[in-house]
Design an enzyme around this catalytic site. Structure first.
Site, PDB file in Angstrom:
ATOM      1  CB  THR A  31      -0.952  -0.003   1.212  1.00 40.58           C
ATOM      2  OG1 THR A  31      -1.528  -1.304   1.352  1.00 40.58           O
ATOM      3  CG2 THR A  31      -2.058   1.029   1.037  1.00 40.58           C
ATOM      4  CB  ALA A  83      -2.360  -1.417   9.421  1.00 37.91           C
ATOM      5  CE  LYS A  94       2.961  -0.199  10.757  1.00 36.73           C
ATOM      6  NZ  LYS A  94       2.910  -0.674   9.355  1.00 36.73           N
ATOM      7  N   GLY A  96       3.878  -7.339   8.757  1.00 40.38           N
ATOM      8  CA  GLY A  96       3.769  -8.366   7.722  1.00 40.38           C
ATOM      9  C   GLY A  96       4.935  -8.277   6.737  1.00 40.38           C
ATOM     10  CD  GLU A 103       6.383  -1.010   9.133  1.00 40.81           C
ATOM     11  OE1 GLU A 103       6.272  -1.246   7.929  1.00 40.81           O
ATOM     12  OE2 GLU A 103       5.778  -1.648  10.007  1.00 40.81           O
ATOM     13  CE  LYS A 121      -4.084  -5.438   4.543  1.00 40.23           C
ATOM     14  NZ  LYS A 121      -3.031  -4.476   4.317  1.00 40.23           N
TER      15      LYS A 121
HETATM   16  C1  5RP Z   1       5.299  -3.904   6.930  1.00 33.33           C
HETATM   17  C2  5RP Z   1       3.952  -3.492   7.425  1.00 33.33           C
HETATM   18  C3  5RP Z   1       2.922  -3.159   6.412  1.00 33.33           C
HETATM   19  O1  5RP Z   1       2.457  -1.870   6.652  1.00 33.33           O
HETATM   20  C4  5RP Z   1       1.797  -4.147   6.500  1.00 33.33           C
HETATM   21  O2  5RP Z   1       2.323  -5.453   6.394  1.00 33.33           O
HETATM   22  C5  5RP Z   1       0.766  -3.911   5.387  1.00 33.33           C
HETATM   23  O3  5RP Z   1       1.340  -4.208   4.166  1.00 33.33           O
HETATM   24  P1  5RP Z   1       0.520  -4.140   2.808  1.00 33.33           P
HETATM   25  O4  5RP Z   1       0.255  -2.709   2.520  1.00 33.33           O
HETATM   26  O5  5RP Z   1       1.460  -4.780   1.801  1.00 33.33           O
HETATM   27  O6  5RP Z   1      -0.730  -4.942   2.985  1.00 33.33           O
HETATM   28  O7  5RP Z   1       3.684  -3.430   8.595  1.00 33.33           O
HETATM   29  O8  5RP Z   1       6.147  -4.307   7.971  1.00 33.33           O
END
Ligand code: 5RP
Length: 223
Positions: A31, A83, A94, A96, A103, A121
């Site tokens: 994102t 997130a 957070k 992933g 962060e 989410k």
């Molecule tokens: C990375 C994060 C990201 O913000 C979270 O995983 C969301 O990722 P995406 O926008 O790909 O769904 O915390 O460490």
């Protein structure tokens, strides 16, 4: 609208929170990649960004956006990040993308956290997404037992068959089976455990605003 289109929609919408003339805090993930692409269209209006990962730094630089070290700048007015889960109070899970520690550092350095996310989410309670925890490798086995005593199952995140190594040279545990009914208390407790670098609950550094991508457009939630 596809999930990818929803991400692009909120990435573009986040530009309204960027103050001309000021450095912006930039998160990590698919994102945020859409946000970085949008930010490139107004790059002449900002001095640059503080980045939360090597991946975001590479993308920012490739698009001609200068990247500053967190230590070389003062407080930022805004931090924009995605997130894995967000609840109705702006508490998030957070990490992933394994960038949770940096962060949280950039979020703590910023007055306002703007979360950009597609509607999948939004959750009633945190805990369905496997909770990322950055850990120092020599503490892994004991931390697995501590999560087990809490009712969770912790597994070392792998990449190409070996433990994933974060930008900070550490490992990630992904913990399933937890009920996080008190995000503030949970974050404080787990962050005290020796060997934990950062837990992926963002309650002390919760979102102030969420731009949620929905099939009927961007919904703005203020917390
Ligand atoms: C990375 C994060 C990201 O913000 C979270 O995983 C969301 O990722 P995406 O926008 O790909 O769904 O915390 O460490």
């Amino acid at each position: 609208m596809t999930q990818d289109e929803l991400k692009a929609l909120v990435g573009q919408a986040a530009l309204q929170y960027v103050t001309p003339g000021e450095i912006v805090g930039v998160g990590t993930g698919s994102t945020v990649n859409k946000f970085i692409d949008a930010l490139a269209t107004i790059k002449d209006q900002i001095p640059g960004a503080v980045s939360s990962s090597e991946a975001s730094t590479a993308r920012l630089k490739a698009l001609g956006i200068p990247v500053f070290e967190a230590n070389d700048v003062g407080e930022l007015s805004v931090y924009i990040d995605g997130a894995d889960e967000i609840d109705a109070q702006g508490h998030m899970v957070k990490g992933g993308g394994a960038a949770l520690t940096r962060e949280k550092i950039v979020a703590a350095q910023s007055r306002r956290f703007v979360c950009i996310a597609d509607e999948t989410k939004m959750v009633a309670a945190l805990g369905a997404f496997p909770l990322p925890v950055e850990v120092i490798p020599m503490a892994t086995a004991r931390l697995v037992r501590q999560f087990d005593a809490m009712g969770g199952t912790a597994r070392v995140r792998l990449k190409d068959g070996a433990p994933l190594v974060t930008d900070n040279g550490q490992h990630i545990l992904d913990v399933t089976g937890l009920r996080i009914s008190d995000p503030l208390g949970f974050e404080s407790t787990v962050n005290q455990w020796p060997g934990v670098v950062t837990v992926g609950v963002f309650a002390h550094q919760r979102a102030n605003v969420c731009l949620l991508g929905t099939s009927s457009g961007v919904k703005t939630l203020n917390f």
